[in-house]
Scaffold this motif. Structure first.
Motif, PDB file in Angstrom:
ATOM      1  N   GLN A  73     -20.642  -7.977 -26.176  1.00  9.09           N
ATOM      2  CA  GLN A  73     -19.938  -9.015 -25.426  1.00  9.09           C
ATOM      3  C   GLN A  73     -20.491 -10.409 -25.671  1.00  9.09           C
ATOM      4  OE1 GLN A  73     -18.557  -8.990 -21.218  1.00  9.09           O
ATOM      5  NE2 GLN A  73     -19.288  -6.888 -21.296  1.00  9.09           N
ATOM      6  N   HIS A  87     -18.567 -13.410 -27.539  1.00  6.87           N
ATOM      7  CA  HIS A  87     -18.208 -14.618 -26.805  1.00  6.87           C
ATOM      8  C   HIS A  87     -18.635 -15.868 -27.577  1.00  6.87           C
ATOM      9  CE1 HIS A  87     -18.297 -16.932 -22.716  1.00  6.87           C
ATOM     10  NE2 HIS A  87     -17.249 -17.243 -23.454  1.00  6.87           N
ATOM     11  N   THR A 131      -9.689  -8.040 -31.416  1.00  2.00           N
ATOM     12  CA  THR A 131     -10.636  -7.524 -30.424  1.00  2.00           C
ATOM     13  C   THR A 131     -10.901  -6.046 -30.626  1.00  2.00           C
ATOM     14  OG1 THR A 131      -8.877  -6.970 -28.874  1.00  2.00           O
ATOM     15  CG2 THR A 131      -9.841  -9.164 -28.681  1.00  2.00           C
ATOM     16  N   ARG A 149     -10.370  -6.485 -23.061  1.00  2.29           N
ATOM     17  CA  ARG A 149     -10.174  -6.961 -21.700  1.00  2.29           C
ATOM     18  C   ARG A 149     -10.793  -8.339 -21.474  1.00  2.29           C
ATOM     19  NH1 ARG A 149     -12.855  -3.309 -19.358  1.00  2.29           N
ATOM     20  NH2 ARG A 149     -14.607  -4.562 -18.753  1.00  2.29           N
ATOM     21  N   MET A 150     -11.953  -8.604 -22.109  1.00  2.00           N
ATOM     22  CA  MET A 150     -12.688  -9.833 -21.834  1.00  2.00           C
ATOM     23  C   MET A 150     -12.162 -11.057 -22.578  1.00  2.00           C
ATOM     24  SD  MET A 150     -14.739  -9.133 -19.479  1.00  2.00           S
ATOM     25  CE  MET A 150     -15.612 -10.680 -19.432  1.00  2.00           C
ATOM     26  N   PRO A 152      -9.082 -12.207 -23.320  1.00  2.00           N
ATOM     27  CA  PRO A 152      -8.095 -12.988 -22.564  1.00  2.00           C
ATOM     28  C   PRO A 152      -8.724 -13.731 -21.380  1.00  2.00           C
ATOM     29  CG  PRO A 152      -7.204 -10.842 -23.076  1.00  2.00           C
ATOM     30  CD  PRO A 152      -8.654 -10.812 -23.468  1.00  2.00           C
ATOM     31  N   HIS A 153      -9.687 -13.103 -20.730  1.00  2.00           N
ATOM     32  CA  HIS A 153     -10.389 -13.756 -19.617  1.00  2.00           C
ATOM     33  C   HIS A 153     -11.125 -14.999 -20.127  1.00  2.00           C
ATOM     34  CE1 HIS A 153     -12.869 -14.330 -16.082  1.00  2.00           C
ATOM     35  NE2 HIS A 153     -13.938 -14.222 -16.839  1.00  2.00           N
ATOM     36  N   TRP A 154     -11.837 -14.876 -21.249  1.00  2.62           N
ATOM     37  CA  TRP A 154     -12.571 -16.013 -21.809  1.00  2.62           C
ATOM     38  C   TRP A 154     -11.626 -17.141 -22.201  1.00  2.62           C
ATOM     39  CZ3 TRP A 154     -15.590 -12.384 -25.587  1.00  2.62           C
ATOM     40  CH2 TRP A 154     -16.571 -11.692 -24.870  1.00  2.62           C
ATOM     41  N   ARG A 185      -8.981 -18.003 -20.797  1.00  5.14           N
ATOM     42  CA  ARG A 185      -8.478 -18.682 -19.594  1.00  5.14           C
ATOM     43  C   ARG A 185      -9.534 -19.566 -18.925  1.00  5.14           C
ATOM     44  NH1 ARG A 185      -6.401 -13.319 -18.745  1.00  5.14           N
ATOM     45  NH2 ARG A 185      -4.153 -13.317 -19.036  1.00  5.14           N
ATOM     46  N   LEU A 186     -10.793 -19.437 -19.326  1.00  6.05           N
ATOM     47  CA  LEU A 186     -11.870 -20.195 -18.680  1.00  6.05           C
ATOM     48  C   LEU A 186     -11.778 -21.683 -19.001  1.00  6.05           C
ATOM     49  CD1 LEU A 186     -14.893 -17.786 -19.232  1.00  6.05           C
ATOM     50  CD2 LEU A 186     -13.635 -18.197 -17.118  1.00  6.05           C
ATOM     51  N   ARG A 227     -10.267 -24.066 -22.293  1.00 13.16           N
ATOM     52  CA  ARG A 227      -8.919 -24.586 -22.055  1.00 13.16           C
ATOM     53  C   ARG A 227      -8.686 -25.905 -22.781  1.00 13.16           C
ATOM     54  NH1 ARG A 227      -5.895 -22.936 -18.100  1.00 13.16           N
ATOM     55  NH2 ARG A 227      -4.332 -23.981 -19.337  1.00 13.16           N
TER      56      ARG A 227
END
Length: 191
Positions: A103, A107, A129, A149-150, A152-154, A156-157, A161
């Motif tokens: 992870q 990232h 991914t 899963r992670m 898409p979350h990253w 959006r942070l 952005r």
């Protein structure tokens, strides 16, 4: 050997405060209210300190802090672009393959890749991914599909952005559910 508990005597102010609180609750059956403490000679005549709820004058004159501009909402990749990608009439500008990475490593790799891609003027990149198949270690409690899963979350942070306009699941020839098309913002100051 049992330790004795140290007890501290309440001050007159603490006893007065406790008595005030206790008078506003209903006592349990068989219990009486604590007796009202006797006022001490020095405290009975001293006025209670006044508390000001307004800010001190030095803080009242400060100008309001400027608000940060709101981050615009993510926008999906246009249907026309997705169709062109699916039919092979359009290519992605860059690709990064994250699957197999841990992870933290993934990232940092993603952040660096997106910055380089934006700097190079890329508008649409592919982030692979992986689909999160069987774990290499085969442990019963191993988590599968973490990057899927992670990522898409990253994306959006707030820190990404400024780079990302939006993202969509890739078409099957580009990895399907194991990859994402990511639209990038144009670099500030780039013509």
């Amino acid at each position: 050997m049992t330790k004795r508990r140290r007890t501290r005597q309440l001050s007159a102010e603490e006893r007065r405060l406790w008595s005030h609180v206790a008078r506003h609750v209903k006592p349990m059956k068989g219990k009486a209210l604590p007796p009202e403490p006797e006022p001490e000679e020095g405290t009975a005549t001293a006025p209670a300190p006044q508390v000001s709820l307004s800010p001190p004058p030095s803080l009242q004159a400060l100008p309001p802090q400027p608000k940060k501009p709101a981050i615009p909402p993510l926008a999906p990749v246009e249907r026309k672009t997705l169709t062109a990608l699916r039919r092979g009439r359009k290519d992605v500008d860059g690709v990064i393959d994250l699957h197999g990475m841990r992870q933290e490593e993934a990232h940092f790799a993603l952040i660096g890749f997106l910055h380089r891609a934006q700097h190079s003027g890329h508008g649409l990149v592919l982030v692979i991914t992986g689909k999160g198949g069987a774990s290499a270690r085969g442990g019963m409690f191993e988590e599968r599909g973490v990057l899927r899963r992670m990522v898409p979350h990253w994306l959006r942070l707030p820190d990404l952005r400024s780079l990302v306009i939006g993202f969509e699941e890739a078409s099957p020839q580009h990895g399907g559910s194991g990859a994402l098309y990511v639209r990038l913002r144009r670099r500030q100051g780039a013509g």
